[in-house]
Write a protein that holds these residues in place. Structure first.
Motif, PDB file in Angstrom:
ATOM      1  N   ARG A   1       0.828  -1.206   0.000  1.00 29.01           N
ATOM      2  CA  ARG A   1       0.000   0.000   0.000  1.00 29.01           C
ATOM      3  C   ARG A   1       0.867   1.261   0.000  1.00 29.01           C
ATOM      4  NH1 ARG A   1      -3.277   1.267   5.351  1.00 29.01           N
ATOM      5  NH2 ARG A   1      -1.111   1.402   6.007  1.00 29.01           N
ATOM      6  N   GLU A   2       1.892   1.279   0.823  1.00 27.91           N
ATOM      7  CA  GLU A   2       2.710   2.487   0.956  1.00 27.91           C
ATOM      8  C   GLU A   2       3.493   2.777  -0.319  1.00 27.91           C
ATOM      9  OE1 GLU A   2       6.651   3.940   3.437  1.00 27.91           O
ATOM     10  OE2 GLU A   2       5.436   2.297   4.226  1.00 27.91           O
ATOM     11  N   ARG A   3       4.065   1.733  -0.938  1.00 21.47           N
ATOM     12  CA  ARG A   3       4.900   1.931  -2.124  1.00 21.47           C
ATOM     13  C   ARG A   3       4.132   1.766  -3.428  1.00 21.47           C
ATOM     14  NH1 ARG A   3      10.736  -0.975  -0.608  1.00 21.47           N
ATOM     15  NH2 ARG A   3      10.983   0.036   1.441  1.00 21.47           N
ATOM     16  N   LYS A   4       2.824   1.511  -3.291  1.00 21.44           N
ATOM     17  CA  LYS A   4       1.974   1.349  -4.478  1.00 21.44           C
ATOM     18  C   LYS A   4       2.510   0.227  -5.377  1.00 21.44           C
ATOM     19  CE  LYS A   4       0.307   6.133  -4.531  1.00 21.44           C
ATOM     20  NZ  LYS A   4       0.773   6.421  -3.177  1.00 21.44           N
ATOM     21  N   LEU A   5       2.765  -0.927  -4.767  1.00 15.74           N
ATOM     22  CA  LEU A   5       3.239  -2.101  -5.491  1.00 15.74           C
ATOM     23  C   LEU A   5       2.065  -2.967  -5.918  1.00 15.74           C
ATOM     24  CD1 LEU A   5       6.173  -3.165  -3.112  1.00 15.74           C
ATOM     25  CD2 LEU A   5       6.244  -1.538  -5.013  1.00 15.74           C
ATOM     26  N   LEU A   6       2.344  -3.931  -6.780  1.00 16.97           N
ATOM     27  CA  LEU A   6       1.329  -4.917  -7.133  1.00 16.97           C
ATOM     28  C   LEU A   6       1.085  -5.830  -5.934  1.00 16.97           C
ATOM     29  CD1 LEU A   6       2.507  -5.945 -10.724  1.00 16.97           C
ATOM     30  CD2 LEU A   6       0.648  -4.390 -10.114  1.00 16.97           C
ATOM     31  N   PRO A   7      -0.143  -6.325  -5.745  1.00 14.46           N
ATOM     32  CA  PRO A   7      -0.416  -7.245  -4.633  1.00 14.46           C
ATOM     33  C   PRO A   7       0.429  -8.511  -4.735  1.00 14.46           C
ATOM     34  CG  PRO A   7      -2.455  -6.454  -5.632  1.00 14.46           C
ATOM     35  CD  PRO A   7      -1.353  -6.032  -6.542  1.00 14.46           C
ATOM     36  N   LEU A   8       0.772  -9.080  -3.589  1.00 18.97           N
ATOM     37  CA  LEU A   8       1.536 -10.324  -3.531  1.00 18.97           C
ATOM     38  C   LEU A   8       0.578 -11.481  -3.299  1.00 18.97           C
ATOM     39  CD1 LEU A   8       3.748  -8.141  -2.952  1.00 18.97           C
ATOM     40  CD2 LEU A   8       4.875  -9.843  -1.521  1.00 18.97           C
TER      41      LEU A   8
END
Length: 770
Positions: free
Chosen positions: A444-451
């Motif tokens: 959420r913080e780094r706006k990454l793809l979900p794991l």
């Protein structure tokens, strides 16, 4: 008990995705904080909450363990419950202009007061201009000028009349007088003398009149200035009615301004500005929003100016500095709250550390001495007055640095009484809750793809490898965040909507490849035989050991050959690496332990009668650690007994004097390095490694190694005692001493006893011959 071979399942520990009970991290509630560090968090909360001087906090832990993050979070949580500190202003000092004084105002009042003084300064400039060039001043000047001109006309008429009576005519041209006779005859000298004296009297009287007019104008100007200054200060005084400290300051400023304005009249040729701004306007050093709580200031790169601020002095020390002459440092900004500093960066400058200690020990701001490295082009002394410090300092330190500080600096323990230690690992059970929540927060913080669940499972395995444990995983969660970030980048490049386990493995593999230049070079030398390692057959006095090398942050295993040569003597094992100063103290200690083991086994009836040389062949780097002491002992036992050792097995583990095999570090890298070498030269189905039985829980081997173990192409054996390893390596019993202390024939120890007996006789015969 014989050595036990481990199954493939015992060589690693994996969390199955189904155990995680979610599909992706989007289903997991993010959490800020590290729940598995309860002891550290409790100590941190106590240290930050107790409001006593010298109860500062040192947060100890490896990088990436959440130490800084948690210190910041706990400090912010406690800061929200504390009162907001006062705003701090530096006021002009009428008595000593270069030494400003401190004024504190309730939070939020510093800026309005400063702005009010700015407005006052602007009005004062306008009032001074009006008092010296305005209409009233012009009218007063005109009145004086008319009076001077009228007196001048009267005096001039009298002068002409007197000259006429003397038969002379006076003509005035500007400031000069021309005297001519009324007739062509030359005037008597007495007449000339009298008219000259009259002209001088005229000029003196005219000067007196002009001085009287100027004096009246100056008096009028002073009165106009006095009234103007008073009129400017009156509304400001009314605005801050009841605030004695402000009214006192305003009174001093008004007195100073009045004095300065009088100088404008008394010294009209003074080139200084009408009114120096620094006389009126204070410097707002710190300000706070009302109700915002205590400040939390973090300085990632502390320097002298960053901690203690910076200032400049005016060219004339008798002139107050301009507002804004001083910029607050972190100590000012954090006063009343918390200051977070990295110990490593702070200690790179010893003077900076000592200055901070002096301030904390005294609980007040102490101006540091001038240092041209930090204050180029500024004054030689910081213009900060003494002020009380009431803040909590939080130092972030590694375990090694904390230990060094504790031992080297007695004052450190006096100041930093609370230690909040963050562990490098956490139990697997705790990580089952912590890892997914932390990764969800990072996503959420780094706006990454979900794991996905299998991606998180791969990170569990990675965490176990870093911790070298099947029961624990690393608590350096920052390392997981790095992998997740790279994996998200890789997945996004491929157009994937999520990060799966394959992308995690790909990110880890790519990171390894970027840093394995040295490892690949060493592996190539091993595979092509440049560095000789036998992985088949048997050799006397030779065994394969595995060490760990580092190339920056990358560590990898390196198989090496240990050889021993024995001969009659009394010196016992000789560590060749130590003799040439390539051996560290821990390795040298391990070699000395071998003498203790051999003495226990073979020197109970007579002294040891052998000498031996031990060496790591084809190693050119310094050797330290005792993880190879078991392999050195096996080589020595083989050389003494004549029993050959299997070369398709590698050995790691330290030993004690009783013959127990003790755990070592870097186990996975060591096993994988020997496996890679055997695979490069061809797997025979008999190759493997011997490891300490107490190290079994540290096994987190790569999947290809586990698969080879499952196919019986590679083997991992665990041993608890040296005798178990001897029997596996030689294929013969080690031997147990009988009641008389002798070992039976046909055993390894029996052969050693026989060999030592021969050495003893040889030495005895040599002694008789001498």
């Amino acid at each position: 008990m014989p050595a036990r071979e481990l199954t493939a399942a015992e060589c690693h520990k994996r969390i199955e995705p189904a155990e995680l009970h979610f599909q992706t991290t989007e289903e997991v509630e993010p959490v800020s904080g590290i729940a598995a560090q309860e002891r550290a968090l409790a100590a941190l909360s106590f240290g930050l909450d107790i409001r006593h001087s010298r109860f500062h906090v040192v947060v100890v832990g490896p990088p990436g363990s959440g130490r800084t993050f948690c210190a910041r979070q706990v400090a912010r949580r406690l800061a929200a419950t504390l009162p907001t500190p006062d705003d701090m202003l530096l006021l002009p000092n009428p008595r000593r202009p270069s030494e400003p004084t401190v004024l504190t105002l309730p939070a939020g009042e510093g800026r309005p007061f400063t702005e009010a003084m700015e407005e006052l300064y602007a009005k004062l400039l306008e009032a001074i201009h009006g008092a010296t060039e305005g209409e009233r001043w012009k009218q007063a000047r005109a009145r004086g000028q008319r009076r001077v001109e009228a007196e001048e006309s009267r005096l001039e008429e009298e002068l002409r009349a007197q000259a006429k009576g003397l038969g002379l005519e006076v003509v005035r041209a500007g400031r000069e007088f021309q005297v001519t006779p009324l007739v062509d005859e030359s005037p008597p000298s007495e007449a000339i003398r009298q008219i000259t004296a009259a002209i001088e009297a005229f000029e003196e009287r005219l000067a007196e009149v002009q001085d009287e007019a100027d004096s009246e104008l100056r008096a009028t100007t002073k009165q106009l200035l006095h009234d103007a200054v008073k009129a400017c200060f009156a509304p400001v005084r009314a605005r801050f009615e009841g605030r004695e400290e402000l009214l006192s300051f305003l009174g001093e400023v008004e007195t100073l301004v009045a004095r300065e304005t009088r100088l404008l009249v008394d010294e009209p040729d003074n080139e200084s500005p009408a009114l120096v701004r620094g006389i009126v306007v204070p410097t707002l050093l710190t300000e706070h929003k009302p109700g915002s709580g205590a400040p939390v200031v973090e300085v990632p790169y502390p320097t002298l100016s960053a901690l203690f601020g910076r200032s400049y002095a005016p060219p004339d020390t008798g002139t107050p500095p301009e507002p804004g002459f001083a910029v607050a440092g972190a100590l000012h900004l954090a006063n009343g709250g918390f200051l977070i500093l990295p110990a490593n960066a702070l200690l790179k400058n010893e003077a900076l550390y000592e200055q901070l200690k002096a301030c904390l020990l005294a609980s007040k701001f102490i101006v540091p001495e001038h240092n041209p490295t930090y204050y180029r082009g500024t004054s030689e002394e910081l213009m900060f007055p003494p002020m009380t410090l009431d803040l909590k300092v939080v130092l972030i330190a590694s375990p090694d640095l904390y230990q060094d500080l504790h031992e080297a600096d007695p004052e450190f323990s006096q100041l930093f009484k609370v230690q909040a230690r963050f562990e490098g690992t956490m139990p697997l059970a705790a990580a089952l809750a912590t890892y997914p929540s932390f990764l969800a927060d990072i996503v959420r913080e780094r706006k990454l793809l979900p794991l996905t669940a299998d991606a998180v499972a791969e990170l569990f395995f990675y965490g176990g490898r870093l911790a070298e444990s099947q029961r624990k995983v690393t608590a350096q969660l920052g390392l997981l965040a790095e992998v997740a970030t790279e994996a998200s980048y890789r997945a996004a490049r491929k157009g994937k909507p999520v990060v799966d386990g394959g992308e995690i493995c790909g990110a880890l593999g790519a990171a390894r490849r970027r840093g394995e230049h040295f490892r690949d070079h060493v592996h190539e030398l091993l595979a092509d035989g440049t560095i000789r390692i036998d992985v088949t057959g048997r050799r006397v006095g030779q065994v394969n050991a595995v060490s760990v090398l580092s190339d920056g942050p990358v560590t990898f295993g390196r198989p090496c050959r240990v050889t021993a040569v024995v001969y009659p003597g009394t010196e016992g094992p000789v560590n060749i690496a130590r003799e040439v100063e390539m051996s560290g103290p821990i390795h040298a200690k391990g070699v000395l332990v071998l003498s203790g083991f051999l003495s226990l086994r073979f020197a109970q009836l007579r002294p040891l009668s052998f000498g031996a040389s031990l060496v790591f062949e084809q190693t050119y780097e310094a050797i330290d650690g005792d993880s190879a002491s078991s392999s050195e002992l096996y080589a020595l036992v083989s050389a003494l007994s004549g029993y050959a050792l299997r070369q398709d097995l590698a050995v790691t583990g330290s030993v004690d004097q009783q013959g127990g095999v003790l755990p070592v570090g870097g186990l996975n890298e060591k096993i994988e390095a020997f496996y890679d070498l055997c695979a490069a030269k061809g797997l025979t189905g008999h190759q493997g490694v011997l490891i300490p039985a107490t190290n079994q829980h540290a096994l987190m081997l790569r999947s290809d190694v586990v698969e080879a173990i499952e196919r019986k192409q590679f083997h991992v054996h665990v041993v608890s005692a040296v005798e178990e390893g001897i029997e596996l390596l030689t294929g013969s019993p080690a031997g147990i001493a009988d009641d008389t202390g002798h070992y039976p024939a046909g055993t390894v120890f029996g052969a050693i006893e026989h060999r030592l007996e021969r050495f003893w006789r040889a030495m005895a015969e040599t002694g008789r011959a001498r």
